[in-house]
Design an enzyme around this catalytic site. Structure first.
Site, PDB file in Angstrom:
ATOM      1  N   CYS A  99      42.062  42.403  95.270  1.00 20.98           N
ATOM      2  CA  CYS A  99      42.381  41.002  95.581  1.00 20.98           C
ATOM      3  C   CYS A  99      43.883  40.770  95.653  1.00 20.98           C
ATOM      4  CB  CYS A  99      41.743  40.079  94.549  1.00 20.98           C
ATOM      5  SG  CYS A  99      42.405  40.290  92.892  1.00 20.98           S
TER       6      CYS A  99
ATOM      7  N   HIS B 180      41.581  37.481  88.896  1.00 22.72           N
ATOM      8  CA  HIS B 180      41.433  37.476  90.352  1.00 22.72           C
ATOM      9  C   HIS B 180      42.611  36.759  90.994  1.00 22.72           C
ATOM     10  CE1 HIS B 180      39.368  37.748  94.152  1.00 22.72           C
ATOM     11  NE2 HIS B 180      39.262  36.439  94.288  1.00 22.72           N
TER      12      HIS B 180
ATOM     13  N   ASN C  40      40.383  32.629  99.657  1.00 23.55           N
ATOM     14  CA  ASN C  40      39.827  33.709  98.856  1.00 23.55           C
ATOM     15  C   ASN C  40      39.657  34.951  99.736  1.00 23.55           C
ATOM     16  OD1 ASN C  40      38.850  35.017  96.623  1.00 23.55           O
ATOM     17  ND2 ASN C  40      37.050  33.720  96.355  1.00 23.55           N
TER      18      ASN C  40
END
Length: 464
Positions: free
Chosen positions: A88, A383, A405
């Site tokens: 991520c 994250h 995202n």
């Protein structure tokens, strides 16, 4: 002496025995007396046993539609998908670079290859492990620092500092030049095999150190080992290109101008307008356990030997929010990280502290503050996402935020996550801010001698 037949022991009275500090029969009796179930409890047992806890704990007063308008929003770009990998931080960092490129050129777009940078990330992490083993080779195998290297020789996680170090050193390439492989999308098996090989090599290097081998012999051995790791990465991720031909695209995906020949470094320089990332940003964090307006550095970060340790200024959330608002108003997307699993409604792509009422479901409360959650490993950054919008009230205060995202365009709000300001204050940890939006007080703190902190701290797990 006579002994009772074995089967008769089944009819003897049984009492729980425990040594000091254990669960005694008396303690168990008191617990069971206090927690004796009634009809309502049995109904809850049946409900919880057969259903998702989140489904039962949904706060229906907070489960309706919510406002999706944002008063400050950056340009939209394609949503990425990290698949079954912990990259991520790399996806978020590249989203920032893509956004800045589009902001600077006003009409050109590009997609970037995470696989390319991931190749070099994995090679440098392998080097960190092997060199760390050499540097600690005289310590016992159960030493905390030795175990640090052997416990997780290589992993997917990282922070924006890693994107900056890797890109400045190796450049970048478009996604079509080095596309994702099965193993870059699904990293677990390759990581397992490479980790096993690194542990084997680590034992060999420790033996060489303890036998007093010369530094030159250790360097040669490490080079041979890294060659094998490089070979495994070629097979699993792909072979990094040395040069390629490419033309940037417009918003419709159409090539603009004639294709040019690039190397990864010349492409990177065109992407960034000729500048390197290091020196252009400051990472800030919110850690209420530590003094604010001080700079900290994480020892043995993944770039100890091949780049920079992870460094940050610790700030109150008010300061962090103000910098974020100013940068977003100027059109910049921002690297940010969170404890994303807390109070997250995955179906709606909505994060709010009032989404679930776990306390009422279990007849208790969960009152720990942010500092207490961090200290006890109950919360930490898990994250990274790309902060791209904020909604301000009439007084200029943030009401809610939005992030791009990297879980695909079908997730949440068409690939986006919306979070209330009260959720962000509890579960946001890191933000990377371009220098021009950093107040002088924070810049001065950045220049001070950093306090060294240990990588085992619960807040220093890499973003995945």
């Amino acid at each position: 002496m006579k002994f009772l037949p074995f089967y008769l022991f089944a009819f003897l009275p049984f009492t729980l025995s425990a040594q000091e500090g254990g669960i005694s029969q008396k303690m168990l009796d008191e617990i069971q007396k206090e927690r004796r179930m009634g009809p309502g409890d049995r109904a809850l047992v049946n409900a919880i046993a057969g259903n998702s806890i989140d489904n039962l704990a949904v706060n229906h007063g907070n489960a309706g539609s919510f406002d999706t308008h944002f008063s400050v929003e950056t340009k939209r770009q394609s949503i990425t998908d990290q698949k079954s990998s912990g990259r991520c931080w790399m996806f978020s960092g590249m989203n920032v670079l893509r956004g800045d490129f589009n902001l600077r050129t006003d009409s050109l777009y590009t997609d970037l290859s995470q696989a390319y940078l991931f190749f070099w990330d994995q090679l440098e992490k392998a080097n960190l492990m092997l060199q760390g083993v050499i540097d600690t080779g005289s310590k016992p195998i159960d030493d905390v620092r030795v175990q640090f290297f052997f416990r997780s020789p290589i992993g997917d996680g990282g922070t924006f500092c890693g994107v900056a170090d890797l890109a400045d050193k190796y450049g970048m390439v478009p996604s079509e030049v080095m596309p994702e492989s099965f193993s870059s999308d699904n990293t677990s098996k390759a990581r397992q095999l490479i980790s096993s090989k690194l542990r084997e090599y680590g034992l060999q290097l420790r033996e060489m150190v303890q036998k007093g081998k010369k530094t030159s012999a250790l360097v040669k051995a490490k080079e041979r080992m890294l060659s094998q790791i490089y070979h495994m990465l070629q097979y699993t991720i792909g072979n990094p290109p040395e040069k390629f031909t490419y033309a940037f695209k417009n918003s419709k995906g159409e090539a603009v101008g004639q294709p040019k020949e690039y190397t990864p470094m010349t492409f990177y320089k065109e992407l960034t307008g000729g500048r390197q990332l290091n020196g252009t940003f400051i990472m800030v964090m919110n850690d209420p356990r530590r003094d604010y307006y001080k700079t900290y550095e994480v020892e043995y970060d993944r770039h100890t030997y091949d780049g920079h340790n992870w460094k940050y200024v610790n700030l109150p959330m008010d300061d962090i929010e103000q910098m974020a608002i100013q940068a977003l108003k100027a059109g910049h997307k921002l690297y940010s990280s969170y404890d994303v699993g807390k109070m997250l409604d995955r179906k709606r792509g909505y994060a709010d502290t009032e989404n679930f009422d776990y306390g009422s479901l279990f007849g208790t409360t969960f009152p720990m503050a942010k500092a207490e959650r961090i200290s006890t490993f109950d919360s930490g950054s898990t994250h990274a996402m790309t902060l791209c919008a904020v909604d301000l009230d009439s007084n200029g205060k943030a009401v809610k935020w939005k992030v791009e995202n990297s879980w695909g365009a079908d997730w949440g709000q068409k690939g986006y996550l919306i979070m209330t300001d009260r959720w962000l204050r509890e579960y946001m940890f890191r933000l990377v801010v371009p220098n021009e939006y950093v107040p002088e007080k924070v810049k001065q703190a950045w220049q001070t001698q950093p306090v060294m902190v240990m990588p085992e701290d619960p807040l220093f797990l890499p973003d995945e």
